[in-house]
Design an enzyme around this catalytic site. Structure first.
Site, PDB file in Angstrom:
ATOM      1  N   HIS B  63       0.796  -1.104   0.052  1.00 32.67           N
ATOM      2  CA  HIS B  63      -0.007   0.126   0.007  1.00 32.67           C
ATOM      3  C   HIS B  63       0.767   1.310   0.053  1.00 32.67           C
ATOM      4  CE1 HIS B  63      -3.650  -2.192   1.020  1.00 32.67           C
ATOM      5  NE2 HIS B  63      -2.892  -3.232   1.503  1.00 32.67           N
ATOM      6  N   HIS B 233      -2.607 -12.366   1.533  1.00 23.57           N
ATOM      7  CA  HIS B 233      -2.172 -12.603   2.946  1.00 23.57           C
ATOM      8  C   HIS B 233      -2.932 -13.866   3.889  1.00 23.57           C
ATOM      9  CE1 HIS B 233      -5.729 -10.007   3.020  1.00 23.57           C
ATOM     10  NE2 HIS B 233      -5.018  -9.021   2.743  1.00 23.57           N
ATOM     11  N   ASP B 306       2.462  -6.604   2.215  1.00 25.09           N
ATOM     12  CA  ASP B 306       1.109  -6.259   2.657  1.00 25.09           C
ATOM     13  C   ASP B 306       1.555  -4.852   3.603  1.00 25.09           C
ATOM     14  OD1 ASP B 306      -1.405  -5.352   3.120  1.00 25.09           O
ATOM     15  OD2 ASP B 306      -1.756  -6.898   4.585  1.00 25.09           O
TER      16      ASP B 306
HETATM   17 ZN   LIG Z   1      -5.748  -7.179   2.357  1.00 22.92          ZN
END
Ligand SMILES: [Zn+2]
Lengths: 307, 425
Positions: B63, B233, B306
């Site tokens: 992200h 994930h 992640d």
């Molecule tokens: Zn996620």
């Protein structure tokens, strides 16, 4: 003997000796409360800040009165939801309290762990007055005090806790406290209201009210949040009362001298019937009085830690 | 400019290379791999003595928060963090503001990365408009603009019919649908794994089943449609079992996990430690073992980060319930992965594959190799070099990590990315 920590965050962290110490100290303050002049100068010059993020007139009033009986100054610092919505962090709140110069912060918050956060930031003693579904230590202490007032010895007693254990900080604190003092604890309720893996604690779980309260010395009913039925924890309040309501008839299954307790405020006809709530076995109002003595004891003992 | 990287142990699983070689870089491309001391003379030499030289790592799940949340991270800081961690390709999830659900946002990300990114960025487009789970986003146009896969990560596609359509429609472009598996009703209000710890902390739990029922659903839909499904994930034993079984049945499914799911258990949240608050939550020892087993037997194909950077006010200055989910992961991922090598779960080669060539293959980008003609993306890592995780020194704006103070091995000393050398002590 004083307490090991500057804070009272939960019963989980207390030793049996510390609990007994608090109860013994509360007994002294209960005598003070029986006097004509109910005030002592013990904590004159100290400041208690009541910091309540959730409304609770009962608990807040009890703390306020306990503080005043010890001659402290009390500030009620209410944090309206609006200021949180505007983006104040918990840290901001903590620093504001620090700036007020509090010696004690009594904190009630809807999220578990908030007292623990404050204790790490503040020099003041932090007293947990209920955090999410974690703990409500002073409620458990006043319950223990009340049981001890009429049962002498807590060790070996069978205590049945009925209802919404999953969401109840009162139940959790009581489970820790009762088991530490050697009571046998039974939890009664539907599986939907039992917290995950609760059987890792030394408790017995009953889905049947009749089986669960049979032979119990103490019966603690928990408050049902009325909106739980809409969230699917049980089908209706009627069915809940039919399965788990404490009635005079069911009470006969317990020991003849069984005590009936409730942290209040009660929902009559939902978790408890009027004949059970107002009957001779009920100590519900005594619990309220004892709450004052216990909270005085906690403030007193915590003040000693810092000196 | 040409650069010769000498004296290192070159490991390139894509070419099945492991040995002492020299690598010549010209401009932004790899020009050749030569036996020891046989490389050409160049002005610029990188001495990789005592180090491994590997393809730049590929993170297929990060992200970068840009556009919209630049106070948490920007493309510039996110790619700098990537390069610091040995990554040279990063796939960024679409939960930005605005959501990357149309080609304008995709183009914005790519343009901004071209201008200021330290490494390659591959945008992942949203499956549905606004990540609302209601209408498919314009996958065709977004693919053309540069999206390499589609995901509503951060949110599941709750509506099974829409998920079916996504898996069907994506077949036109042969692109991956990455699923964030979470039944929002089962996880509602939850902040940590459901179990004894959630009970003792009084925090709302997220049961493992919240993940597993969606993994099972999506596998069924992948079986129905023949679309390419990738499970993001993976955190539970049950998910690993479902994916293993689906692969045995020949369903087109791949999976990733993240370092925190094989390095930490739910114990890390004790004391209301918000730095260990992630979604899906940290699970139990059994799950950690199952995730490792899944990595070992290739049920789990990829290690992704992640990477979820957050501002201190969102992560640390709030109550646990209100704190943001996520770990800033790019700068610790490889070193945490090395623990698997130490524990005998993976060989070094397998670890490098799961962090470079395998993800490249799954998303279909020409990365993860040091072959002649490939982009000059590589990392020079001192495997025995130890360092202490100090979030304050992260290049990411997100200082949120539960690994603070951990002593790790495997220091990334140099990264070559987009033809540029980044080096650290
Ligand atoms: Zn996620």
């Amino acid at each position: 003997m004083m307490l090991k920590s500057k804070d009272l965050l939960g019963i989980k962290d207390l030793s049996a000796e510390e609990i007994i110490n608090i109860l013994d100290t509360a007994a002294v303050f209960k005598d003070v409360l029986a006097r004509d002049i109910k005030k002592v100068p013990t904590l004159r010059g100290k400041t208690v800040v009541n910091l309540f993020f959730e409304p609770s007139t009962r608990t807040r009033t009890s703390f306020e009165l306990a503080a005043k009986r010890l001659s402290t100054d009390v500030v009620n610092f209410s944090v309206p939801a609006s200021s949180i919505a505007k983006g104040e962090t918990l840290k901001d709140t903590a620093l504001t309290i620090q700036a007020l110069g509090a010696d004690f912060v009594v904190i009630r918050h809807g999220s578990a762990g908030v007292p623990h956060f404050l204790s790490s930031v503040l020099k003041a003693s932090v007293i947990n007055a209920g955090d999410g579904s974690n703990e409500h230590p002073t409620q458990a202490l006043l319950d223990l005090f009340t049981i001890r007032s009429s049962k002498e010895n807590i060790e070996g007693l069978t205590v049945a806790i009925i209802g919404d254990v999953a969401h109840s900080r009162v139940a959790k604190s009581n489970i820790y406290g009762l088991t530490k003092l050697g009571a046998k604890v039974r939890l009664i309720g539907p599986p939907t209201l039992m917290p995950a893996a609760i059987n890792n604690l030394p408790v017995d779980i009953y889905n049947s009210m009749e089986e669960g309260i049979r032979g119990a010395d103490v019966i603690m009913t928990l408050r049902i949040q009325l909106e739980r039925q809409n969230r699917g924890f049980f089908p209706s309040l009627e069915e809940y009362f039919k399965l788990y309501g404490l009635t005079g008839d069911r009470l006969k299954l317990a020991k003849d001298d069984a005590m009936v307790m409730h942290p209040g405020p009660i929902n009559r006809g939902i978790e408890i019937s009027t004949d059970a709530a107002d009957g001779p076995r009920s100590v519900i109002l005594e619990q309220v009085t004892n709450g004052l003595a216990v909270r005085m004891a906690v403030l007193y003992l915590l003040s000693g830690v810092k000196e | 400019m040409s650069i010769l990287i000498k004296n290192g142990r070159v490991i390139d699983p894509a070419q099945n290379i492991d040995g002492h070689y020299e690598i010549l870089i010209e401009g932004k491309k790899i020009r050749g791999v030569y036996p020891k001391a046989k490389g050409p003379k160049t002005d610029k030499i990188i001495d990789a003595s005592g180090c491994i030289v590997i393809p730049g790592l590929v993170d297929m799940h990060a992200h970068l928060r840009d556009p919209g949340f630049e106070y948490k991270e920007s493309i510039r800081t996110g790619t700098m963090a990537a390069v610091r961690g040995g990554f040279t390709s990063v796939c960024c999830m679409p939960n930005t503001n605005p959501v990357n659900d149309n080609k304008t946002v995709t183009e914005f990300i790519l343009r901004k990365n071209y201008a200021e990114g330290a490494c390659f960025v591959y945008p992942i487009g949203a499956i549905t408009k606004g990540q609302k789970g209601e209408e498919l986003a314009e996958m065709g146009m977004m693919k053309e603009a540069g999206c390499i896969a589609f995901s509503d990560d951060g949110r599941p596609v709750t509506n099974s019919l829409i998920m079916r359509r996504a898996l069907e429609y994506s077949k036109i472009f042969n692109v991956l649908i990455i699923s964030h598996c979470e039944d929002l009703k089962l996880s509602e209000g939850g902040v940590i794994n459901e179990g004894f710890i959630s009970t003792t902390l009084g925090l709302r739990g997220i049961p493992k089943a919240a993940e597993e029922v969606m993994v099972a659903r999506d596998i069924a839909l992948a079986g129905l449609t023949g679309g390419r499904l990738h499970i993001a994930h993976v955190s539970t034993e049950g998910s690993v079992r479902l994916i293993r079984d689906a692969k045995e049945r020949g369903i087109s499914v791949t999976a990733e996990t993240c370092p925190h799911y094989f390095c930490l258990t739910e114990d890390a949240v004790n004391n209301y430690n918000t730095s260990a608050k992630v979604n899906p939550p940290l699970r139990t020892e059994r799950d950690v073992e199952a995730v490792k087993q899944g990595l070992k037997d290739n049920t789990i194909d990829v290690i992704a980060t992640d990477h979820a950077p957050h501002h201190i006010d969102d992560k640390y200055n709030k109550e646990f319930d209100a704190a943001s989910f996520g770990i800033s992961g790019l700068e610790t991922a490889f070193s945490l992965g090395l623990k698997l090598v130490e524990q005998g779960v993976l060989s070094l080669k397998q670890l490098i594959m799961k962090m470079s060539v395998t993800p490249s293959g799954i998303i279909g980008i020409p990365k993860g190799t040091l072959a002649e003609g490939a982009d000059a993306d590589l990392a020079v890592i001192d495997l025995s070099g130890e360092f202490i995780v100090e979030p304050d020194r992260f290049l990411s704006k997100g200082k949120n990590t539960p690994f603070k103070g951990w002593q790790l091995k495997g220091a990334v000393l140099k990264t070559v990315s987009k033809g540029k050398i980044y080096e650290w002590e």
